[in-house]
Design a protein around this motif. Sequence first.
Motif, PDB file in Angstrom:
ATOM      1  N   SER A  20      35.716   2.346   9.274  1.00 38.04           N
ATOM      2  CA  SER A  20      35.923   2.382  10.721  1.00 38.04           C
ATOM      3  C   SER A  20      36.224   3.796  11.191  1.00 38.04           C
ATOM      4  O   SER A  20      35.976   4.143  12.356  1.00 38.04           O
ATOM      5  N   PRO A  24      32.315   5.576  12.088  1.00 35.15           N
ATOM      6  CA  PRO A  24      32.656   4.736  13.245  1.00 35.15           C
ATOM      7  C   PRO A  24      31.455   4.250  14.044  1.00 35.15           C
ATOM      8  O   PRO A  24      31.522   3.187  14.683  1.00 35.15           O
ATOM      9  N   TRP A  65      38.711  -4.952  12.392  1.00 33.27           N
ATOM     10  CA  TRP A  65      38.061  -3.787  11.808  1.00 33.27           C
ATOM     11  C   TRP A  65      36.598  -3.669  12.217  1.00 33.27           C
ATOM     12  O   TRP A  65      35.877  -2.853  11.661  1.00 33.27           O
TER      13      TRP A  65
END
Length: 364
Positions: A20, A24, A65
């Motif tokens: 993450s 991203p 997440w």
Amino acid sequence: MKIVVVGAGYSGIACLARLSAAAPAAERHLVSPRPWHLHRTRLHEAVRRPLSELREPLPGLARRWDFVNHRGRVQVTDDNLAQWRREGCLEVGRRKLGFDYLVLATGLPGPRPPGRSRHTLGLDEVATGPGRNRLRRMAAADGPPLWIVGAGASGLQFAFELAHAGAGPLAVVDAADALLPGESPSLVRYVKDRLEEAGIRLWLGHFYRGFVRGRVQLEAAADGAVRMEPGRGVLLCTGPASRRLRAARDGRLLLDDQCCERIFAAGDCASWEGEGFDAATAQAAIRKGRRAAENVGASARGRSLEAYDARQLGFFLSLGPEDGVGWALSDAALIKGWPAVAAREAIESRWELLLSGVDTFSAF
């Protein structure tokens, strides 16, 4: 860019959490045969706690997440690995899931010795409701000893939980001729003293060969002598029997001695080259999963990949709800009793924070 992670254990979840931040903008996917992540380092607590408290539903983790969860089982074979590398996609049920990067973060099943019966139970079965209930029935039954095969962390922790629950008599058997090899003599001595106090009989230097007609078949490692001992059931806490995948120091899969640029292997299923801590433990799985995520992100940006060189940070063993032993940073500084229980809970709480959406682990 699409990243697929296979396996919802410690390594797979740690990898997704780190992705993450490391990638991203990527589309992240998880493939798992079960709808939950299991707190496997707490599985021994199933003796006294409901399984619902040891599971984290994957839909909630997917929201926290930001990944897509797929229910399905993936067979990791040499032929499939070659196909995935060649085609850039894998089959999940009846659908194909393409990927730019694939992270294999599955565990490994334990062995299934001959002589399995309704009186023989494996750890994977304990993680299910029927298996947990069978263990509780076996523990509550009267008669000869309940045998635990494997004197590693899992076997010992189950033994002490069962003893605390009043499930005596108990016996632990292991083929090794020493208890907890590699740990300090003071730690081993503490565990042996607690085993004796709990009335748990320890059989070292013996292979478990099966359970037949109410008896456990044991074979002496030294001379092959076979003996039959009475038992009311067997809990298999032995380690993985399947071979581990080979991976380079940066986590990329090695297939036919060639490095797969877009496939990484982490967790218990993989053995990484180099000198980094590579045991089949949650500690190593988390750190390898995070390193794999970092290197996936680096590869996608055209940057060099970093080798995994993490060292073991500590070792803690639960000896029942009110006792424990272990060390942090240095095995010369032994922690035991309630301080060890508190230290172990603090370690577990970091993982629980990550499951809640807060990553307190430093980048590796």
